[in-house]
Design a protein around this motif. Structure first.
Motif, PDB file in Angstrom:
ATOM      1  N   VAL A 195       0.839  -1.200   0.000  1.00  0.00           N
ATOM      2  CA  VAL A 195       0.000   0.000   0.000  1.00  0.00           C
ATOM      3  C   VAL A 195       0.874   1.249   0.000  1.00  0.00           C
ATOM      4  CG1 VAL A 195      -1.706   1.321   1.312  1.00  0.00           C
ATOM      5  CG2 VAL A 195      -1.904  -1.166   1.175  1.00  0.00           C
ATOM      6  N   ARG A 196       1.895   1.233   0.825  1.00  0.00           N
ATOM      7  CA  ARG A 196       2.812   2.375   0.891  1.00  0.00           C
ATOM      8  C   ARG A 196       3.442   2.640  -0.474  1.00  0.00           C
ATOM      9  NH1 ARG A 196       6.116   4.710   5.214  1.00  0.00           N
ATOM     10  NH2 ARG A 196       5.071   3.260   6.636  1.00  0.00           N
ATOM     11  N   GLY A 197       3.832   1.575  -1.169  1.00  0.00           N
ATOM     12  CA  GLY A 197       4.438   1.735  -2.487  1.00  0.00           C
ATOM     13  C   GLY A 197       3.495   2.382  -3.482  1.00  0.00           C
ATOM     14  N   HIS A 198       2.228   1.934  -3.486  1.00  0.00           N
ATOM     15  CA  HIS A 198       1.230   2.546  -4.374  1.00  0.00           C
ATOM     16  C   HIS A 198       1.109   4.040  -4.110  1.00  0.00           C
ATOM     17  CE1 HIS A 198      -0.230  -1.047  -6.263  1.00  0.00           C
ATOM     18  NE2 HIS A 198      -0.717  -1.590  -5.157  1.00  0.00           N
ATOM     19  N   LEU A 199       0.901   4.400  -2.859  1.00  0.00           N
ATOM     20  CA  LEU A 199       0.597   5.785  -2.523  1.00  0.00           C
ATOM     21  C   LEU A 199       1.829   6.682  -2.582  1.00  0.00           C
ATOM     22  CD1 LEU A 199      -2.013   5.167   0.290  1.00  0.00           C
ATOM     23  CD2 LEU A 199      -2.417   6.188  -1.943  1.00  0.00           C
ATOM     24  N   MET A 200       3.005   6.141  -2.292  1.00  0.00           N
ATOM     25  CA  MET A 200       4.207   6.966  -2.396  1.00  0.00           C
ATOM     26  C   MET A 200       4.446   7.386  -3.842  1.00  0.00           C
ATOM     27  SD  MET A 200       5.543   7.777   0.460  1.00  0.00           S
ATOM     28  CE  MET A 200       7.173   8.288  -0.069  1.00  0.00           C
ATOM     29  N   HIS A 201       4.188   6.491  -4.776  1.00  0.00           N
ATOM     30  CA  HIS A 201       4.324   6.879  -6.185  1.00  0.00           C
ATOM     31  C   HIS A 201       3.385   8.039  -6.508  1.00  0.00           C
ATOM     32  CE1 HIS A 201       5.058   6.257 -10.531  1.00  0.00           C
ATOM     33  NE2 HIS A 201       3.831   6.738 -10.630  1.00  0.00           N
ATOM     34  N   TYR A 202       2.151   7.967  -6.007  1.00  0.00           N
ATOM     35  CA  TYR A 202       1.195   9.044  -6.253  1.00  0.00           C
ATOM     36  C   TYR A 202       1.671  10.346  -5.593  1.00  0.00           C
ATOM     37  CZ  TYR A 202      -2.904  11.958  -5.576  1.00  0.00           C
ATOM     38  OH  TYR A 202      -3.758  13.024  -5.530  1.00  0.00           O
ATOM     39  N   PHE A 203       2.074  10.279  -4.326  1.00  0.00           N
ATOM     40  CA  PHE A 203       2.515  11.479  -3.614  1.00  0.00           C
ATOM     41  C   PHE A 203       3.687  12.146  -4.329  1.00  0.00           C
ATOM     42  CE2 PHE A 203       0.981   9.445   0.603  1.00  0.00           C
ATOM     43  CZ  PHE A 203      -0.280   9.984   0.428  1.00  0.00           C
ATOM     44  N   GLU A 204       4.573  11.348  -4.878  1.00  0.00           N
ATOM     45  CA  GLU A 204       5.791  11.877  -5.489  1.00  0.00           C
ATOM     46  C   GLU A 204       5.570  12.401  -6.904  1.00  0.00           C
ATOM     47  OE1 GLU A 204       8.375   8.538  -5.210  1.00  0.00           O
ATOM     48  OE2 GLU A 204       8.776   8.813  -3.061  1.00  0.00           O
ATOM     49  N   ASN A 205       4.398  12.163  -7.468  1.00  0.00           N
ATOM     50  CA  ASN A 205       4.169  12.549  -8.859  1.00  0.00           C
ATOM     51  C   ASN A 205       2.914  13.391  -9.091  1.00  0.00           C
ATOM     52  OD1 ASN A 205       6.268  10.968 -10.696  1.00  0.00           O
ATOM     53  ND2 ASN A 205       5.662   9.579  -9.044  1.00  0.00           N
ATOM     54  N   ALA A 206       2.024  13.465  -8.124  1.00  0.00           N
ATOM     55  CA  ALA A 206       0.777  14.213  -8.314  1.00  0.00           C
ATOM     56  C   ALA A 206       1.051  15.711  -8.301  1.00  0.00           C
ATOM     57  CB  ALA A 206      -0.222  13.852  -7.223  1.00  0.00           C
ATOM     58  N   VAL A 207       0.462  16.412  -9.251  1.00  0.00           N
ATOM     59  CA  VAL A 207       0.688  17.849  -9.337  1.00  0.00           C
ATOM     60  C   VAL A 207      -0.021  18.602  -8.215  1.00  0.00           C
ATOM     61  CG1 VAL A 207      -1.273  18.295 -10.889  1.00  0.00           C
ATOM     62  CG2 VAL A 207       0.723  19.806 -10.934  1.00  0.00           C
ATOM     63  N   ALA A 208      -1.089  18.010  -7.680  1.00  0.00           N
ATOM     64  CA  ALA A 208      -1.847  18.627  -6.587  1.00  0.00           C
ATOM     65  C   ALA A 208      -2.602  17.524  -5.858  1.00  0.00           C
ATOM     66  CB  ALA A 208      -2.816  19.689  -7.108  1.00  0.00           C
ATOM     67  N   PRO A 209      -3.014  17.767  -4.625  1.00  0.00           N
ATOM     68  CA  PRO A 209      -3.743  16.721  -3.898  1.00  0.00           C
ATOM     69  C   PRO A 209      -5.224  16.701  -4.249  1.00  0.00           C
ATOM     70  CG  PRO A 209      -3.448  18.626  -2.487  1.00  0.00           C
ATOM     71  CD  PRO A 209      -2.753  18.940  -3.778  1.00  0.00           C
ATOM     72  N   SER A 210      -5.801  15.530  -4.123  1.00  0.00           N
ATOM     73  CA  SER A 210      -7.259  15.371  -4.135  1.00  0.00           C
ATOM     74  C   SER A 210      -7.602  14.638  -2.857  1.00  0.00           C
ATOM     75  CB  SER A 210      -7.713  14.559  -5.345  1.00  0.00           C
ATOM     76  OG  SER A 210      -9.066  14.138  -5.187  1.00  0.00           O
ATOM     77  N   VAL A 211      -8.666  15.074  -2.177  1.00  0.00           N
ATOM     78  CA  VAL A 211      -9.021  14.427  -0.913  1.00  0.00           C
ATOM     79  C   VAL A 211     -10.362  13.712  -1.006  1.00  0.00           C
ATOM     80  CG1 VAL A 211      -7.649  16.029   0.463  1.00  0.00           C
ATOM     81  CG2 VAL A 211     -10.061  16.549   0.059  1.00  0.00           C
ATOM     82  N   ASP A 212     -10.815  13.457  -2.229  1.00  0.00           N
ATOM     83  CA  ASP A 212     -11.988  12.620  -2.400  1.00  0.00           C
ATOM     84  C   ASP A 212     -11.709  11.273  -1.742  1.00  0.00           C
ATOM     85  OD1 ASP A 212     -13.666  10.519  -3.882  1.00  0.00           O
ATOM     86  OD2 ASP A 212     -14.540  12.388  -4.627  1.00  0.00           O
ATOM     87  N   HIS A 213     -12.656  10.779  -0.957  1.00  0.00           N
ATOM     88  CA  HIS A 213     -12.376   9.566  -0.173  1.00  0.00           C
ATOM     89  C   HIS A 213     -12.121   8.345  -1.056  1.00  0.00           C
ATOM     90  CE1 HIS A 213     -16.689   8.866  -0.923  1.00  0.00           C
ATOM     91  NE2 HIS A 213     -16.426   7.594  -0.705  1.00  0.00           N
TER      92      HIS A 213
END
Length: 445
Positions: free
Chosen positions: A162-180
């Protein structure tokens, strides 16, 4: 997006406060200071002013129910042809490389029917939330009927995965989305194995095809607390995850989903917090003379659909080098459906939306939304937080945005989570913002 000014952007207190208290940043603002984005109806003009630039924003929303011509002929064959044409346009642009995010809901199932007629071999992905979630069962049945490939994705049980999935997103997303639903969305896209092409999403359909607020949302607006002082008192006396939370909001804000932080909680953990309630009370006041259908379009659809729900695909897909594909936003399809007679778009008496689309689904595959259920991505946020508590806590406490008080609040919420599962509505945004802020390459810290 447009960046006003030449410096590397920093986090906007207005944008961040809205992320925490509303769940999205109202257009044309963003999470970045001085960075704006334009949605449907937005405009921007800029001119030299002394040593700087003077910027003015305008807004004239074109998709109000009162502005529909009601002159198109309702016809399921025409509707289907337009959806197929839009799908073909996107798939031709991607070279046929794509995945379709398939729930068992009306919007994505109609896209699956169109996909089958395009002839492209594109897999459909459904996220399975748990043993009680039947969405993947319905989606698999639809794919078998249509001759499409189907893939089921579940939340990994191993926290390191799970950490691997989300770390890739955190490191590449231009901005956050907080949709659940963003977390399962990331897992589904990452788990698809797609390395080029695009992610097809059913977002945008509500905006143009007609949305009827649920009876629960209508009641929340009707029975909310009147008077800002009394509402503020109720807000301070109720728990953040309480259903009464909604009743202490403005008429507009009461319609938004989720049980977000209130300002008295936000300012404890974020020193620059802006009271977003004032913004939404002003919006409510500006809509006092607007009919309810137009008001719903101006607020719930523009913001919840355009600035929140659709941000999942807009942020996740590019983080994986993929295009965000929204076929329902095709101009020809929008023009056709928006100008249908009201009876083909929504039925006020029965609180039914997307009437013509429902007829199309019934004709093609005998689809009945009452038999399928809610038909949207479901996500057991409380179970996710419990299973990944260390990762979630570490990211939040490492974030330099927050005041020291955040430690006690987060520890208390995580401890209470088994008894109060709706606390995931406030913990997930804190986690997603923190992870993005901790690892994003786009920020000056």
């Amino acid at each position: 997006m447009a960046h006003v000014g030449g410096e590397t952007p920093v986090v906007s207190p207005f944008g961040l406060s809205h992320m925490l208290e509303t769940g999205f940043v109202p257009m044309p603002d963003t999470i970045y200071e001085g960075v704006h984005r334009l949605g449907a109806g937005d405009s921007i003009s800029a001119k030299a002013a002394g040593d700087g630039i003077a910027v003015e924003f305008g807004f004239d929303y074109p998709w109000l129910p009162s502005q529909s011509r009601h002159d198109q002929q309702p016809d399921t064959a025409t509707l289907h042809e337009l959806i197929v044409a839009s799908m073909n346009t996107h798939l031709e642009a991607s070279g046929g490389d794509a995945v379709l995010m398939l729930s068992s809901g009306k919007d994505s199932v109609a896209l699956a029917i169109a996909l089958a007629d395009t002839g492209y071999d594109v897999p459909c992905i459904t996220y399975k939330s748990g043993d009680d979630d039947l969405e993947h069962v319905f989606a698999a049945d639809f794919c078998r009927t249509l001759g499409l490939r189907h893939q089921i994705v579940e939340m990994p049980s191993d926290p390191s995965v799970v950490r691997g999935h989300l770390m890739h997103y955190f490191e590449n997303a231009v901005a956050p989305s907080v949709d659940h639903a963003l977390i399962p969305y990331v897992v589904a896209v990452d788990g698809s194995g797609l390395s080029a092409g695009g992610v097809i999403d059913g977002g945008g359909n509500d905006t143009y095809m007609g949305y009827m607020p649920s009876r629960i949302r209508v009641l929340k607006r009707r029975y909310r607390v009147r008077g800002r002082r009394i509402a503020g008192l109720v807000s301070r006396l109720t728990r953040v995850d309480s259903p009464i939370n909604y009743l202490a909001r403005s008429e507009v804000a009461a319609s938004f989903p989720g049980r977000s932080l209130r300002h008295h909680e936000t300012r404890q953990i974020y020193a620059d917090a802006v009271d977003t309630a004032s913004f939404w009370y002003d919006v409510s006041k500006s809509l006092a003379t607007v009919n309810k259908l137009d008001g719903t379009t101006l607020t719930l659809l523009r913001h919840t659909e355009g600035a929140r729900s659709n941000d999942k695909v807009r942020m996740v897909a590019p983080a994986y080098g993929l295009a965000a594909m929204l076929p329902y936003c095709d101009e020809d399809l929008v023009e056709y459906y928006f100008h249908l007679p009201q009876s083909a778009r929504y039925d006020i008496e029965t609180n039914t939306n997307k009437v013509l689309l429902r007829q199309l689904l019934d004709e093609k595959i005998g689809y009945s939304s009452s038999g399928v259920g809610d038909g949207h991505f479901s996500f057991d946020g409380a179970a996710f937080l419990t299973g990944n508590a260390d990762f979630v806590r570490d990211e939040i406490l490492a974030c330099t945005l927050w005041e020291p008080a955040v430690r006690g609040m987060v520890d208390g919420w995580l401890k209470a989570l088994p008894r109060r599962p709706f606390l995931f509505h406030v913990l997930v945004p804190l986690f997603l913002i923190s992870g993005w802020h901790n690892h994003s390459p786009y920020l000056v810290r």
